[in-house]
Design a protein around this motif. Structure first.
Motif, mmCIF file in Angstrom:
data_model
loop_
_atom_site.group_PDB
_atom_site.id
_atom_site.type_symbol
_atom_site.label_atom_id
_atom_site.label_comp_id
_atom_site.label_asym_id
_atom_site.label_seq_id
_atom_site.Cartn_x
_atom_site.Cartn_y
_atom_site.Cartn_z
ATOM 1 N N ASN A 88 41.209 42.806 26.276
ATOM 2 C CA ASN A 88 40.297 41.677 26.464
ATOM 3 C C ASN A 88 40.400 41.273 27.927
ATOM 4 O O ASN A 88 41.488 40.898 28.389
ATOM 5 N N ALA A 89 39.302 41.361 28.645
ATOM 6 C CA ALA A 89 39.316 41.084 30.089
ATOM 7 C C ALA A 89 38.230 40.073 30.449
ATOM 8 O O ALA A 89 37.149 40.065 29.854
ATOM 9 N N THR A 90 38.546 39.240 31.439
ATOM 10 C CA THR A 90 37.580 38.269 31.962
ATOM 11 C C THR A 90 37.409 38.522 33.456
ATOM 12 O O THR A 90 38.392 38.555 34.208
ATOM 13 N N PHE A 91 36.164 38.691 33.872
ATOM 14 C CA PHE A 91 35.836 38.945 35.278
ATOM 15 C C PHE A 91 35.088 37.742 35.852
ATOM 16 O O PHE A 91 34.454 36.979 35.121
ATOM 17 N N LEU A 92 35.140 37.613 37.173
ATOM 18 C CA LEU A 92 34.419 36.547 37.882
ATOM 19 C C LEU A 92 33.546 37.138 38.979
ATOM 20 O O LEU A 92 33.979 38.034 39.715
ATOM 21 N N CYS A 93 32.313 36.618 39.084
ATOM 22 C CA CYS A 93 31.419 37.017 40.182
ATOM 23 C C CYS A 93 30.437 35.869 40.421
ATOM 24 O O CYS A 93 29.372 35.805 39.809
ATOM 25 N N HIS A 94 30.808 34.948 41.299
ATOM 26 C CA HIS A 94 29.963 33.774 41.560
ATOM 27 C C HIS A 94 28.680 34.158 42.290
ATOM 28 O O HIS A 94 27.626 33.563 42.065
ATOM 29 N N GLU A 95 28.763 35.163 43.175
ATOM 30 C CA GLU A 95 27.569 35.581 43.905
ATOM 31 C C GLU A 95 26.529 36.190 42.977
ATOM 32 O O GLU A 95 25.328 36.109 43.244
ATOM 33 N N CYS A 96 26.978 36.794 41.886
ATOM 34 C CA CYS A 96 26.019 37.370 40.930
ATOM 35 C C CYS A 96 25.181 36.277 40.291
ATOM 36 O O CYS A 96 23.974 36.439 40.082
ATOM 37 N N ILE A 97 25.815 35.131 39.994
ATOM 38 C CA ILE A 97 25.091 34.002 39.397
ATOM 39 C C ILE A 97 24.090 33.445 40.392
ATOM 40 O O ILE A 97 22.941 33.145 40.053
ATOM 41 N N LYS A 98 24.479 33.297 41.652
ATOM 42 C CA LYS A 98 23.572 32.789 42.676
ATOM 43 C C LYS A 98 22.368 33.702 42.810
ATOM 44 O O LYS A 98 21.238 33.253 42.959
ATOM 45 N N ASP A 146 38.777 51.916 28.211
ATOM 46 C CA ASP A 146 37.323 51.817 28.005
ATOM 47 C C ASP A 146 36.606 52.125 29.311
ATOM 48 O O ASP A 146 37.087 51.780 30.403
ATOM 49 N N GLU A 147 35.464 52.752 29.210
ATOM 50 C CA GLU A 147 34.547 52.973 30.329
ATOM 51 C C GLU A 147 33.192 52.414 29.942
ATOM 52 O O GLU A 147 32.751 52.592 28.806
ATOM 53 N N TRP A 148 32.505 51.772 30.898
ATOM 54 C CA TRP A 148 31.197 51.196 30.594
ATOM 55 C C TRP A 148 30.384 51.029 31.863
ATOM 56 O O TRP A 148 30.905 51.152 32.982
ATOM 57 N N GLU A 149 29.113 50.753 31.663
ATOM 58 C CA GLU A 149 28.215 50.457 32.785
ATOM 59 C C GLU A 149 28.394 49.003 33.177
ATOM 60 O O GLU A 149 27.973 48.088 32.461
ATOM 61 N N PHE A 150 29.027 48.781 34.310
ATOM 62 C CA PHE A 150 29.356 47.440 34.807
ATOM 63 C C PHE A 150 28.200 46.975 35.687
ATOM 64 O O PHE A 150 27.911 47.591 36.712
ATOM 65 N N CYS A 151 27.523 45.877 35.311
ATOM 66 C CA CYS A 151 26.293 45.452 35.990
ATOM 67 C C CYS A 151 26.389 44.010 36.478
ATOM 68 O O CYS A 151 27.066 43.181 35.853
ATOM 69 N N PRO A 152 25.704 43.679 37.576
ATOM 70 C CA PRO A 152 25.645 42.284 38.022
ATOM 71 C C PRO A 152 25.041 41.364 36.972
ATOM 72 O O PRO A 152 25.401 40.194 36.880
ATOM 73 N N SER A 153 24.118 41.895 36.172
ATOM 74 C CA SER A 153 23.468 41.070 35.148
ATOM 75 C C SER A 153 24.410 40.699 34.010
ATOM 76 O O SER A 153 24.076 39.843 33.188
ATOM 77 N N ASP A 154 25.596 41.335 33.946
ATOM 78 C CA ASP A 154 26.572 40.970 32.910
ATOM 79 C C ASP A 154 27.080 39.546 33.097
ATOM 80 O O ASP A 154 27.490 38.899 32.126
ATOM 81 N N PHE A 155 27.033 39.062 34.337
ATOM 82 C CA PHE A 155 27.567 37.740 34.643
ATOM 83 C C PHE A 155 26.495 36.685 34.391
ATOM 84 O O PHE A 155 25.918 36.103 35.318
ATOM 85 N N ALA A 156 26.232 36.455 33.108
ATOM 86 C CA ALA A 156 25.158 35.536 32.717
ATOM 87 C C ALA A 156 25.655 34.113 32.486
ATOM 88 O O ALA A 156 24.852 33.185 32.389
ATOM 89 N N PRO A 163 39.565 42.202 45.710
ATOM 90 C CA PRO A 163 38.694 42.205 44.532
ATOM 91 C C PRO A 163 38.683 43.570 43.847
ATOM 92 O O PRO A 163 39.010 44.587 44.469
ATOM 93 N N LEU A 164 38.289 43.568 42.581
ATOM 94 C CA LEU A 164 38.226 44.832 41.855
ATOM 95 C C LEU A 164 37.144 45.742 42.409
ATOM 96 O O LEU A 164 37.336 46.932 42.599
ATOM 97 N N THR A 165 35.968 45.147 42.673
ATOM 98 C CA THR A 165 34.831 45.907 43.194
ATOM 99 C C THR A 165 33.825 44.949 43.791
ATOM 100 O O THR A 165 34.014 43.720 43.727
ATOM 101 N N GLU A 166 32.772 45.478 44.377
ATOM 102 C CA GLU A 166 31.691 44.671 44.945
ATOM 103 C C GLU A 166 30.357 45.281 44.555
ATOM 104 O O GLU A 166 30.206 46.498 44.506
ATOM 105 N N PHE A 167 29.392 44.400 44.302
ATOM 106 C CA PHE A 167 28.016 44.837 44.045
ATOM 107 C C PHE A 167 27.191 44.583 45.302
ATOM 108 O O PHE A 167 27.179 43.472 45.826
ATOM 109 N N SER A 168 26.518 45.624 45.767
ATOM 110 C CA SER A 168 25.635 45.461 46.926
ATOM 111 C C SER A 168 24.176 45.602 46.537
ATOM 112 O O SER A 168 23.289 45.549 47.377
#
Length: 219
Positions: free
Chosen positions: A130-140, A105-115, A78-83
């Protein structure tokens, strides 16, 4: 058995500490770059990196205006993990050997982005990528947090109801106790009068008996 225990512990921790995400994995679903920062037109060396973490090199991304799709099983995933709910400073970069690496580009990457309901987050930077990321645990996590926050008004309502019930019961119990004291006091007064009357009558009876013994007629 151990996996069930671990799952139960995770659920308990998630409800007890909603700020925890319990390792929410982020993968790259697709990427399209619009600009090559190389001066001589050589193939770009694109990578993704969050502050304080290792680079995730993207060796397949070599051409501009080409959509690259990923399965989430690549070696750089994975690219990264949110704990936690905290954001990270992340970005896409182009590796350079002579000067500093170029920044897409640099930005503040947040779990709340996965809305989105499917756990996707799309980031587009004009003339860059143009990039698309996936984080199913963030939605849960968001669903659990929302459910927990939605339950608070009900819990507060139930708490208020219980407070009112306790107050009513306390007032009623106090009223019953006072009424019981009044009844007991009146009963004690009544018994006292009866006892005094009984002693008074007994006194007259004793006086009559003495007069009979002495042969004294009552007037």
């Amino acid at each position: 058995m151990a996996s069930r225990w671990n799952s139960g512990v995770s659920i308990i921790l998630l409800f007890s500490f909603p700020e925890l995400l319990l390792s929410a994995v982020v993968t790259l679903d697709s990427l399209e770059i619009y600009k090559n920062h190389e001066w001589l037109g050589s193939k770009p060396k694109v990578y993704f990196q969050c502050s304080g973490e290792k680079k995730a090199a993207l060796p397949d991304v070599k051409k501009t205006y080409t959509v690259y799709k990923f399965k989430g099983e690549e070696s750089f995933q994975p690219l990264t993990e949110f704990s936690s709910k905290k954001c990270k400073r992340c970005g896409f970069y182009e590796e350079e050997h002579i000067k500093f690496d170029d920044v897409f580009d640099e930005w503040e990457f947040c779990p709340s982005d996965f809305a989105a309901s499917d756990g996707r987050y799309i980031r587009t930077v004009d003339k860059e990528f143009n990039a698309t990321f996936l984080c199913h645990e963030c939605i849960k996590h968001d669903e659990t947090t929302n459910l927990d926050s939605d339950s608070h008004p009900h819990e507060e309502g139930h708490g208020m109801q219980w407070t009112i019930i306790i107050i009513v019961i306390s007032v009623a119990a106090s009223a019953i106790f006072v009424a019981g004291l009044v009844v007991a006091y009146k009963y004690w007064q009544k018994r006292k009068r009866q006892q005094e009357q009984a002693r008074f009558l007994k006194l007259f009876e004793d006086t009559d008996d003495v007069e009979d013994e002495l042969g004294i007629d009552s007037i």
